[in-house]
Design an enzyme around this catalytic site. Sequence first.
Site, short mmCIF file in Angstrom:
data_model
loop_
_atom_site.label_atom_id
_atom_site.label_comp_id
_atom_site.label_asym_id
_atom_site.label_seq_id
_atom_site.Cartn_x
_atom_site.Cartn_y
_atom_site.Cartn_z
CE LYS A 1 32.14 39.76 55.45
NZ LYS A 1 33.32 39.55 56.28
NE ARG B 1 31.89 37.87 60.93
CZ ARG B 1 32.20 36.58 60.79
NH1 ARG B 1 32.95 36.18 59.81
NH2 ARG B 1 31.75 35.69 61.64
N GLY C 1 40.38 37.22 52.69
CA GLY C 1 41.57 37.07 53.51
C GLY C 1 42.45 38.31 53.59
CG MET D 1 41.07 44.41 54.66
SD MET D 1 40.18 45.35 53.50
CE MET D 1 38.57 45.32 54.00
NE ARG E 1 32.85 35.65 50.20
CZ ARG E 1 33.90 35.83 50.96
NH1 ARG E 1 34.21 37.03 51.39
NH2 ARG E 1 34.69 34.84 51.31
CG HIS F 1 60.81 44.09 23.70
ND1 HIS F 1 61.35 42.82 23.72
CD2 HIS F 1 60.58 44.39 22.40
CE1 HIS F 1 61.45 42.38 22.48
NE2 HIS F 1 60.99 43.30 21.65
CB SER G 1 45.94 53.02 13.59
OG SER G 1 46.08 52.02 14.59
CB CYS H 1 47.16 49.22 16.67
SG CYS H 1 48.30 50.58 16.40
CE1 TYR I 1 42.09 49.02 14.09
CE2 TYR I 1 40.70 50.27 12.58
CZ TYR I 1 41.96 49.94 13.06
OH TYR I 1 43.08 50.54 12.55
#
Length: 885
Positions: free
Chosen positions: A26, A96, A105, A107, A352, A468, A777, A843, A863
Amino acid sequence: MKKFVFNFKSKDTKKIKKPKNILGGKGANLSEMGKMGLPVPPGFTISTEVCDLFYKNKKKLNSKILQEINKELKNIEKDSGKKFGDLKNPLLVSVRSGARVSMPGMMDTILNLGLNDKTVIALANKTSNMRFAKDSYRRFIQMYSNVVLGVESYNFEELIENYKLTKGVLLDTELDENDWDGLIKDFKNIIKDKTKKEFPQNVNEQLIGAISAVFLSWESHRAKVYRKLNQIPSHWGTAVNVQSMVFGNMGNDCATGVVFTRNPSDGTNEIYGEYLINAQGEDVVAGTRTPQHITKKARKDSKETLQSMEESMPSVFKQLKKILFKLEKHYKDMQDVEFTVENKKLWMLQTRSGKRTAKSAVKIAVDMVKEKLISKKEAVLRIEPNSLDTLLHPTLDENASIEVIAKGLPASPGAASGKVVFTSDEAERLNSMMQSTILVRVETSPEDIHGMHAAKGILTARGGMTSHAAVVARGMGRPCVSGSSEIEIDYESKLFKANNKEIKEGDLITIDGSTGRIIVGEVKTVKPEISGDFSKLMSWADGFRKLKIRTNSETPLDSKTARDFGAEGIGLCRTEHMFFDEERILSVREMILSKSKEDRASALSKLLPHQKKDFIEIFKIMSGLPVTVRLLDPPLHEFLPKSDKEINEVAKSLKIPVKELEIRISELHEQNPMLGHRGCRLGISFPEIYEMQCRAIFEALVQCKKQKIKLIIPEIMIPLVSTEAEIKIMKDLVVRVAKRVQEESKTKLDFLVGTMIELPRAAIKAKDIAKHAEFFSFGTNDLTQTTFGISRDDSGKFLNDYIENKIFDIDPFVSIDEGVGDLIEIASEKGRAQNKKIKLGICGEHGGDPKSIEFCAKTGLNYVSCSPYRVPVARLAAAQAQLKK
């Protein structure tokens, strides 16, 4: 001398490298708007660094900072021609918060500060408007008492409601100065009653109280929860903005409003917002009065009769429209703007980057490239990868009315409704009758895989975001709410209780895996549409990224889903998941319970055709792309029956006495199965299991070759290796089986052998292991567990305490921890030193986490592999990681 307090117009702010980090979002934007020559009320920002100093100084502001605040207050007085606490022309200010990133909302804010029993009279005389002055004073008392003195708002709201009832009016605006006068006295009495102190009359005391309260709100419960959900570090702190008040509540030529430069829900390029005549900012946000539309078109579209701002204040609207265009051009992004009109003069209070849905974020980014506002690079960097999740799953219709009975963790996005069931078998039974179910379990185990697949959604009382249930649900694209401690499950009575509500088996519920809500009854869902804009953005992302994206999948359906989402291969095919099928589990149990090698071989020969069929289907779908197959990993006891009913059934089907079965189950029982007889340790003890699996892979390859299907090169992965000897023995086994199949089929087979690095010793001794491995991996789930010595399934009980005590910033099962990261870097370096061509990937669940993907790109992995529905998220995150490099 170091500065901590900055005037909005101060030239010192130009020298700050990252203004948002010091001035907060801000403050940085107010200072920027000031420099652009926009009408911003004078003010100053107390930097985020003061937040840290405040907490270190026993939650007090030190004298140096107080001096700087007083000096800047004098500058506001000079600019506004008003004086703080003056009895002729008093200066009033707003206080503020303003963190680095917007936390809507979360703070606290205080308006009209500087009013007391005397200055309120001065304000009334100056503006010739006693009603306005009294209204402003009562608002200030309400806000200050709530934020600084801790008196709950409802105490004041009730008084106002009662007052209106007595007077026979509906709106606050219908109360006059005498009514407010009476209420101010009542307000002060409540404060005295609740705090045992008088409401403060000293304006300087008010100011310091308000600034301190904003800093304190950084550590409020709601702010902490928001930070945790959005992965915002607590050490960032907040800034505080003190700004001269402008008034939207002085009469009918005044107004206040909030406006977006584009529609934040769908991204349409039109002004979208609301305003209120004769009101202050919090009235629009709080919903105490129904706001009016900004544009005439929006008013007509919603069939409203109350005039839009375009109609009621045409010249101010024109000026606002010009400024909105200027702001969007300057920031090159959709803006969320707050403004006030005081006696027909427009003031800008904040701008903002606007919060928006994922759908509108994608549309706005693509549109802005078309409008030549931003480049493709900027468009790709602008989208939050995790937000794409909501585009790929059905979501709840937000217009439906709902009754939330409990909340849990938003473990896997999307929404689903169905009948409550407490067992996987029941889920499967109802699914076969075309009935939708929600599987409700205390926690799930690999045994539940069929039920999880059959159910439309999963709800568990225990387990975290990476339990899980969560991991499997995300992989399947099933909505899941996990770890809902608010529900009590009673398997015996087939019901669960949530906040005094009883839900029985067969009752309808809805779960929202994107927010963690559990809702009574069925709620309408909205199906995702993969838009042309989405495809366009993803193709730009693919052009920038170097990291390949694979998927974790072992079923034809998941493999196809992942391919459709752009996966470039399978990075983890978990063969054990193929064993839990109804038909196969018996042969698996027969194999485990057999006493001799011959019996075991006979049971394995029944499994071979099933495994082979699975591989043929997957190889077909992956059409030439790499597939990494992990040989059997979990301990054998996971495949054995648990309940008496199951034990009896298995004994019957295997034609052995129940007692004998129970003895074998207790022999296989382990104290700590995760570190027990599993992974390559099974392959060493029972090589015939791995031989069967390798044969299934190679025979599937031969079959595909015969059918002229585009050939893949399978990568056979040995799990849980920690020594060079283990991988050498296992690799020899794979090569031996391959030779046999080649001779039998007279077909040449190409394949790679590698290992999963999931134990610290394997990472440290990676150079030796790499002598026999063509790829590594990283199994980051187990590597995290074994590095910390923390069980993932039990960590939910204490991980929150660790985050609360700032031991962890983020759950290490969600984003790769730096210690685990060090092990990955060590193993990568040592692996490459031994074998320049070694392929490296990850993985674990981390493969779909943007922060972890950035780490993988930095470390130079080839990857990442993630669940099918995370593939687009990973594609975008990998592009961003490359661009940030």
